[in-house]
Design a protein around this motif. Structure first.
Motif, PDB file in Angstrom:
ATOM      1  N   VAL A 402       0.846  -1.201   0.000  1.00 16.47           N
ATOM      2  CA  VAL A 402       0.000   0.000   0.000  1.00 16.47           C
ATOM      3  C   VAL A 402       0.880   1.249   0.000  1.00 16.47           C
ATOM      4  O   VAL A 402       1.905   1.302   0.689  1.00 16.47           O
ATOM      5  CB  VAL A 402      -0.921   0.020   1.251  1.00 16.47           C
ATOM      6  N   THR A 420      -3.512   3.791  -1.942  1.00 18.42           N
ATOM      7  CA  THR A 420      -3.368   3.111  -3.231  1.00 18.42           C
ATOM      8  C   THR A 420      -2.696   1.753  -3.037  1.00 18.42           C
ATOM      9  O   THR A 420      -1.687   1.652  -2.337  1.00 18.42           O
ATOM     10  CB  THR A 420      -2.524   3.977  -4.188  1.00 18.42           C
ATOM     11  N   GLU A 421      -3.254   0.722  -3.675  1.00 18.18           N
ATOM     12  CA  GLU A 421      -2.660  -0.615  -3.642  1.00 18.18           C
ATOM     13  C   GLU A 421      -1.739  -0.829  -4.830  1.00 18.18           C
ATOM     14  O   GLU A 421      -1.998  -0.327  -5.932  1.00 18.18           O
ATOM     15  CB  GLU A 421      -3.763  -1.675  -3.730  1.00 18.18           C
ATOM     16  N   GLN A 433      -3.963   0.516  -7.936  1.00 16.96           N
ATOM     17  CA  GLN A 433      -5.412   0.767  -7.883  1.00 16.96           C
ATOM     18  C   GLN A 433      -5.706   1.601  -6.636  1.00 16.96           C
ATOM     19  O   GLN A 433      -5.278   1.275  -5.531  1.00 16.96           O
ATOM     20  CB  GLN A 433      -6.131  -0.587  -7.873  1.00 16.96           C
ATOM     21  N   ILE A 435      -7.788   2.883  -3.644  1.00 14.52           N
ATOM     22  CA  ILE A 435      -8.876   2.402  -2.790  1.00 14.52           C
ATOM     23  C   ILE A 435      -9.664   3.584  -2.252  1.00 14.52           C
ATOM     24  O   ILE A 435     -10.881   3.531  -2.101  1.00 14.52           O
ATOM     25  CB  ILE A 435      -8.312   1.600  -1.597  1.00 14.52           C
ATOM     26  N   SER A 455     -14.431   6.467  -1.073  1.00 16.25           N
ATOM     27  CA  SER A 455     -13.952   5.183  -1.580  1.00 16.25           C
ATOM     28  C   SER A 455     -14.149   5.160  -3.091  1.00 16.25           C
ATOM     29  O   SER A 455     -15.081   5.769  -3.612  1.00 16.25           O
ATOM     30  CB  SER A 455     -14.735   4.044  -0.925  1.00 16.25           C
ATOM     31  N   ILE A 458     -13.979  -0.048  -4.864  1.00 13.48           N
ATOM     32  CA  ILE A 458     -13.341  -1.369  -4.981  1.00 13.48           C
ATOM     33  C   ILE A 458     -13.984  -2.302  -3.960  1.00 13.48           C
ATOM     34  O   ILE A 458     -13.950  -2.037  -2.754  1.00 13.48           O
ATOM     35  CB  ILE A 458     -11.823  -1.265  -4.696  1.00 13.48           C
ATOM     36  N   PRO A 461     -10.246  -5.177  -1.953  1.00 17.61           N
ATOM     37  CA  PRO A 461      -8.860  -4.830  -2.271  1.00 17.61           C
ATOM     38  C   PRO A 461      -7.967  -6.067  -2.207  1.00 17.61           C
ATOM     39  O   PRO A 461      -8.360  -7.116  -1.691  1.00 17.61           O
ATOM     40  CB  PRO A 461      -8.485  -3.817  -1.198  1.00 17.61           C
ATOM     41  N   LYS A 462      -6.763  -5.927  -2.697  1.00 18.33           N
ATOM     42  CA  LYS A 462      -5.834  -7.052  -2.770  1.00 18.33           C
ATOM     43  C   LYS A 462      -5.510  -7.611  -1.382  1.00 18.33           C
ATOM     44  O   LYS A 462      -5.261  -8.808  -1.224  1.00 18.33           O
ATOM     45  CB  LYS A 462      -4.552  -6.610  -3.485  1.00 18.33           C
ATOM     46  N   TRP A 464      -7.443  -8.035   1.016  1.00 22.74           N
ATOM     47  CA  TRP A 464      -8.655  -8.571   1.648  1.00 22.74           C
ATOM     48  C   TRP A 464      -8.352  -9.896   2.375  1.00 22.74           C
ATOM     49  O   TRP A 464      -8.781 -10.104   3.508  1.00 22.74           O
ATOM     50  CB  TRP A 464      -9.731  -8.783   0.592  1.00 22.74           C
TER      51      TRP A 464
END
Length: 489
Positions: A402, A420-421, A433, A435, A455, A458, A461-462, A464
């Motif tokens: 992140v 941001t991821e 991406q 968030i 938000s 999304i 998110p990755k 998760w």
């Protein structure tokens, strides 16, 4: 205990080891001169130095004030034994100085009001025991930065705005001696042979000093102050830097051991945000911090703080950030926190993040998340690593989860503008991406920026799965749903 002896200004400026920097505490009422009470006042009335707010008091000082102070100061150096003074605690030393100064005022028949005398006493105590004219500024908790541009120019930042004060030093030599006093406390020096120095004050405030010949108009001192009460994410919500839902997402990111890079410009609040995120590190984790000048204020019980060291006068003994980061890998860390990534240590930090030290964090200077990734790549390349660009980018993707972007807006306010991821690679390009983002809406009649945090919608998110592993997936889902439509602020 104190006796007459000959002395010079140098005795005062280079205090003996053991002298304690004063706490800004109220001093007892001064002894007033026995001269006839003042209708005739030698200089314009001065506001007491303890008055919290700003600059006006210094603006009203006349040149006569500094002449009187120089006279009394010279007599004090003749009358006091600095070696004995160094053995006293701060409060006792202040009392002794005040008593002797009151006697000097009476003997020399100097006429001044009680307010003037009280201010003069505090001024001289600050010169002998503390940081001189800087003391009243250091005692104020509403100041974020103190910027000294030579002996006669001092600026401060309050509420995101820079303003000039009337504070001034006797001359550039006094300012240089205060710079030396500050840096010597952390075993460093600043002089013609080593004209740039980073240091810190006892409270953790960060200090940068640069002196002639590099600084043309006299010594330049910059102090980044930290509030005595540590800021939390809840307070950042109150100040509007992030929404409650965004703060919840950041809490989860800190707790579930995501590898985080905090990006932002100078003065955007990167270190403050890093301090806030570290509040969510579990107390049974071993945390090792690496910094140029130690300023992080972690609350966990198991923290090891490491600090770089500059070369000595012979050019030897330097310990770089890269050496610290590499060494801390041998110290059984669970999290590694790098105060600021600015060189080839980026490679070692990424290696650490990618080899089992989840939850590591660092800050760097960049204007947006995409630029932060580019800077990481360029720092590794400049470090002399002969690796293909794709390999470096794959390492970045595998290491950083992140990026949190902080910004200082044109109205002086600070906002977290992106969470941001880092998703992975597509060809030779790193895919990210958002968030959570901050949208600028406009500004009000007073020039204050209006915007909203939201938000990006999304769903998962990755990180998760990582959140689910720690039992936080429901909190994360609720925060993302609540943040999709955020009110304008």
């Amino acid at each position: 205990m104190f006796g007459k002896r000959s002395g010079t200004d140098t005795d005062l400026r280079a205090p003996k080891p053991g002298a304690v920097s004063p706490e800004p505490a109220p001093a007892p009422a001064p002894t007033v001169s026995r001269a006839p009470p003042p209708p005739a006042v030698a200089s314009p009335p001065l506001a007491p130095i303890k008055a919290p707010p700003p600059p006006p008091m210094e603006n009203r000082r006349s040149d006569n004030y500094y002449e009187v102070k120089a006279t009394i100061f010279g007599a004090l150096i003749e009358a006091i034994d600095l070696a004995q003074l160094a053995k006293l605690d701060s409060e006792s030393a202040r009392e002794e100085i005040r008593d002797i100064v009151n006697e000097i005022i009476a003997i020399k028949n100097i006429v001044m009001s009680i307010a003037e005398q009280e201010e003069l006493l505090d001024d001289i105590c600050n010169d002998v025991l503390g940081y001189g004219p800087l003391e009243p500024l250091l005692s104020r908790d509403d100041i974020a930065d103190i910027m000294v541009n030579g002996a006669n120019t001092v600026y401060i930042e309050v509420a995101g705005k820079i303003q000039r004060t009337g504070i001034r030093f006797r001359d550039n030599q006094q300012l240089l001696n205060i710079c030396q006093r500050i840096v010597s406390q952390v075993g460093r020096r600043v002089d013609e042979s080593s004209p740039i120095c980073d240091a810190r004050l006892a409270d953790g405030s960060r200090v940068n000093a640069i002196v002639p010949p590099l600084s043309i108009d006299g010594p330049t001192l910059t102090i980044r102050k930290f509030k005595k009460d540590k800021l939390t994410l809840d307070q950042l919500v109150k100040f509007g830097a992030i929404s409650p839902e965004g703060a919840e997402i950041l809490q989860i990111i800190g707790r579930v051991r995501c590898n985080v890079l905090i990006s932002g410009g100078t003065g955007s609040g990167k270190t403050t945000l890093l301090n806030c995120l570290t509040n969510y590190i579990e107390h049974d984790e071993r945390v090792i911090t690496c910094e140029d000048a130690a300023e992080l204020q972690l609350q966990q019980p198991h923290v090891v703080r490491l600090e770089t060291r500059p070369p000595n006068i012979e050019g030897e003994g330097q310990v770089t950030m890269r050496e610290l980061v590499r060494n801390c890998l041998r110290m059984r860390p669970e999290r590694i926190i790098v105060g600021e990534v600015r060189g080839p240590e980026a490679f070692d930090l990424l290696q650490a993040m990618n080899t089992g030290h989840d939850g590591s964090m660092g800050t760097l200077h960049a204007n947006n998340p995409r630029e932060a990734l580019s800077r990481c790549e360029s720092m590794i390349t400049m470090g002399g690593f002969s690796l293909p660009s794709r390999t470096i980018r794959e390492m970045i993707c595998a290491s950083i989860d992140v990026i949190v972007q902080a910004a200082r807006l044109r109205d002086g306010s600070r906002r977290i503008t992106h969470i941001t991821e880092v998703m992975g690679m597509e060809g030779d390009t790193i895919i990210t991406q958002d968030i959570f983002v901050y949208d600028l809406v406009g500004e009000d009649a007073n020039g204050k920026i209006i915007g909203r945090h939201r938000s990006t919608g999304i769903g998962r998110p990755k990180f998760w799965e990582r959140a689910r592993y720690y039992g936080d997936e429901k909190r994360l889902a609720a925060a993302l749903d609540a943040a999709e439509v955020a009110p304008t602020k």
